[in-house]
Enzyme design. Structure first.
Site, PDB file in Angstrom:
ATOM      1  N   ASP A  80       0.833  -1.204   0.000  1.00 30.95           N
ATOM      2  CA  ASP A  80       0.000   0.000   0.000  1.00 30.95           C
ATOM      3  C   ASP A  80       0.870   1.258   0.000  1.00 30.95           C
ATOM      4  O   ASP A  80       1.878   1.325   0.707  1.00 30.95           O
ATOM      5  CB  ASP A  80      -0.870  -0.036   1.267  1.00 30.95           C
ATOM      6  CG  ASP A  80      -1.813   1.147   1.366  1.00 30.95           C
ATOM      7  OD1 ASP A  80      -2.747   1.209   0.557  1.00 30.95           O
ATOM      8  OD2 ASP A  80      -1.602   2.007   2.244  1.00 30.95           O
ATOM      9  N   GLU A  94       1.270  -0.681  -5.054  1.00 26.56           N
ATOM     10  CA  GLU A  94       0.237   0.326  -5.258  1.00 26.56           C
ATOM     11  C   GLU A  94       0.950   1.662  -5.440  1.00 26.56           C
ATOM     12  O   GLU A  94       1.323   2.322  -4.472  1.00 26.56           O
ATOM     13  CB  GLU A  94      -0.727   0.426  -4.073  1.00 26.56           C
ATOM     14  CG  GLU A  94      -1.922   1.305  -4.432  1.00 26.56           C
ATOM     15  CD  GLU A  94      -2.374   2.319  -3.368  1.00 26.56           C
ATOM     16  OE1 GLU A  94      -3.391   2.994  -3.600  1.00 26.56           O
ATOM     17  OE2 GLU A  94      -1.706   2.472  -2.332  1.00 26.56           O
TER      18      GLU A  94
HETATM   19  C1  NOJ Z   1      -4.400   3.422  -0.235  1.00 25.86           C
HETATM   20  C2  NOJ Z   1      -5.656   2.671   0.025  1.00 25.86           C
HETATM   21  O1  NOJ Z   1      -6.106   2.101  -1.181  1.00 25.86           O
HETATM   22  C3  NOJ Z   1      -6.669   3.632   0.603  1.00 25.86           C
HETATM   23  O2  NOJ Z   1      -7.914   3.009   0.774  1.00 25.86           O
HETATM   24  C4  NOJ Z   1      -6.136   4.165   1.910  1.00 25.86           C
HETATM   25  O3  NOJ Z   1      -7.030   5.133   2.434  1.00 25.86           O
HETATM   26  C5  NOJ Z   1      -4.753   4.803   1.702  1.00 25.86           C
HETATM   27  N1  NOJ Z   1      -3.873   3.910   1.003  1.00 25.86           N
HETATM   28  C6  NOJ Z   1      -4.130   5.176   3.030  1.00 25.86           C
HETATM   29  O4  NOJ Z   1      -3.844   4.010   3.754  1.00 25.86           O
END
Ligand code: NOJ
Ligand code: CA
Length: 555
Positions: free
Chosen positions: A209, A251
């Site tokens: 993430d 991501e």
């Molecule tokens: C990316 C995630 O997809 C999102 O849902 C989240 O709010 C942010 N990262 C922060 O963790």
């Protein structure tokens, strides 16, 4: 024997995969408390298997105050009691593996919750101590001024004041999510511990993430820094040395040049989302013209051998418009979110079916692109039945409502009283759960669900979709997107009419003279290819997948 030793992962499994993204809380509630849980999810594996997906990506399910739906983790080593126990997770994982399905979980290592013991310890620790240095502190809030604010509808600064330590701490996302300090060797070590824990349990892949933001440095925008890539090389080397067949998925919401860097030289992540492609699929549809797609794919560099894009139409976040120009963003907003309540940060907090006004032709068109462009497709739960959204709910909860299984109590999601559900079921027409649900579509040969099942099966029969190259053809009629998928001993020609009028194209396929065109989806009778231009017609928003075969082969 642990799951890890029992479960065999075929070489390149992630390139052949079809991924289904789901939050445990949203799928099925087994104990009637109004919240989906692991026993519920496990009980629905048959449904996912019949859908034809073979990989499940789970959103964070760890202990958390749930102020960012679990991306605010307070304990990396357990399951949130709302969703069951660690044993329930293990049971789910074994049940998935028994069906030959893979599981991707979240590794959220840019930040933690402010309730995490590491943060609680850090704020009380002496400045300069190893405990304090787990996070990024400052006596002023004016450092790293070149870094953008991501949650711009909620936050006004990336610094937040902590009265306990009498200091500011750094956060890219919500202020309750302090960023870990990647300059600290102890943070690195701690993260390896977390990664080992889940990979030892047998998890197949980890979604990293918010990965571009690990390091921050004065005078930069704090994204994609060389130090961050260095961390990824370390993680990858560790994964390869200790586990071999596991996968890292980045991501990184970045332009193609920067996104591609997350593959490294094949020594960082195996997979990375193609964020810029996503809004351009919608733009191409709005313009009825292939150019937005062609342009972004031309800007997309080759990726290392073994690497793979993850491609998607929607996910649990707002449909991000960060990777488009301001002009394109305005067009997207005007077209797809005329109601301003549907806009969030730089995006649109709506689901797929409402975005295309529930137009079956456009839904099928987008889904068939998702299943045939280069990359591994990621489906968002509920989109397979054309679920709607609820923009009266806050933030991204609009697209996170309970799965609609049938027309009964709470759409078959939970036995709880409706007011106890974690979020209400969508009950307004035309997306009303009484109309839009799995049961109604399962036995209907004409439903979206049935159509999608068939398409996923077709894709899965042709390895070229996951592994082959892609080459765009440029016939004069730009309403039609045309590409060749080549590899694994096959060639498939894909045509997609992006416009609402019937179109025809003339293609020079003379390189395949003497070959047959075999319709992979329908029953079209097609000419044998010769030296002349090949003329093909498509209904409004129609797609053709044509296998180019030396012999008139089986479908
Ligand atoms: C990316 C995630 O997809 C999102 O849902 C989240 O709010 C942010 N990262 C922060 O963790
Ligand atoms: Ca429950």
């Amino acid at each position: 024997m642990s799951t890890r030793e029992q479960f065999q992962r075929p070489h390149l499994w992630y390139r052949d995969a079809v991924i289904y993204e789901v939050h445990v809380r949203a799928f099925a509630d087994s104990n009637g408390d109004g919240i989906g849980d692991f026993p519920g999810l496990t009980s629905r594996l048959d449904y996912l298997q019949q859908l034809g997906i073979n990989t499940i990506w789970l959103l964070p399910f760890y202990p958390s105050p749930l102020l960012d739906d679990g991306y605010d983790i307070s304990d990396y080593y357990d399951v949130h009691p709302n969703y069951g126990t660690l044993d329930d997770f293990k049971t789910f994982l074994s049940a998935a593996h028994e069906r030959g399905m893979f599981v991707i979980t979240e590794l959220v290592i840019n930040h933690t919750s402010d309730q995490h013991p590491w943060f609680q310890r850090a704020r009380r620790a002496a400045p300069g101590s190893a405990e304090r240095d787990f996070y990024v502190w400052s006596s002023t809030d004016d450092r790293f001024q070149d870094v953008r604010i991501i949650f711009q509808d909620t936050e006004t600064s990336n610094w937040a004041w902590d009265s306990e330590s009498e200091s500011y701490y750094w956060h890219r996302f919500f202020s309750h999510q302090p960023d870990l300090n990647w300059e600290s060797p102890l943070v690195r070590e701690a993260v390896i511990g977390v990664l080992d824990f889940w990979l030892d349990l047998g998890v197949d892949a980890l979604r990293l993430d918010a990965i571009p933001y690990l390091h921050v440095q004065e005078g930069t925008n704090g994204e994609n820094l060389p130090q961050t890539h260095e961390e990824l090389r370390r993680l990858r080397a560790h994964v390869d040395a200790s586990y071999g067949d596991r996968v890292l998925l980045a991501e990184a919401n970045q332009w193609p040049q920067d996104a591609v860097a997350y593959f490294g030289d094949g020594d960082e992540c195996h997979m990375s989302y193609h964020f810029p492609l996503m809004p351009r699929l919608y733009l191409a549809l709005e313009h009825g013209n292939r150019l937005p797609i062609i342009e972004i794919m031309e800007q997309t560099p080759e990726i290392p051998a073994g690497a793979q894009w993850a491609i998607f139409l929607r996910n649990h976040d707002e449909l991000t418009l960060e990777m488009v120009t301001e002009e394109e963003r305005d067009l997207m907003w005007d077209t797809y979110a005329p109601d301003h309540r549907a806009r969030l940060n730089l995006g649109i907090r709506r689901r797929l079916a409402p975005l295309v006004e529930n137009d079956r032709r456009r839904l099928e068109l987008l889904m068939s692109l998702l299943l045939s462009l280069a990359g591994t497709p990621v489906l968002y739960y509920g989109d397979e039945i054309g679920m709607g959204d609820d923009i009266s709910l806050a933030d991204r909860d609009s697209v996170r409502t309970p799965m609609q299984w049938n027309s009964g109590h709470n759409a078959g999601f939970s036995k709880a009283a409706p007011q106890s559900l974690y979020l209400p079921v969508v009950a307004d027409p035309p997306f009303d759960y009484k109309m839009v649900n799995v049961e109604a579509q399962e036995d209907d040969p004409h439903s979206l669900l049935t159509w999608l099942k068939q398409m996923i099966r077709r894709r899965s029969r042709h390895l070229v979709f996951g592994r082959g190259s892609i080459r765009f053809l440029e016939p004069a009629n730009t309403h039609v997107l045309v590409y060749l998928r080549e590899g694994e001993g096959e060639t498939i020609l894909v045509l997609a009419n992006l416009s609402e009028q019937a179109q025809s194209v003339e293609l020079d396929l003379s390189a395949f003279s003497g070959f047959h065109l075999v319709d992979v989806i329908g029953t079209a009778r097609l000419p044998v290819i010769d030296e002349r231009l090949c003329s093909l017609s498509l209904d409004p928003y129609a797609t053709l997948w044509l296998s180019i075969d030396a012999n008139q082969g089986d479908k």
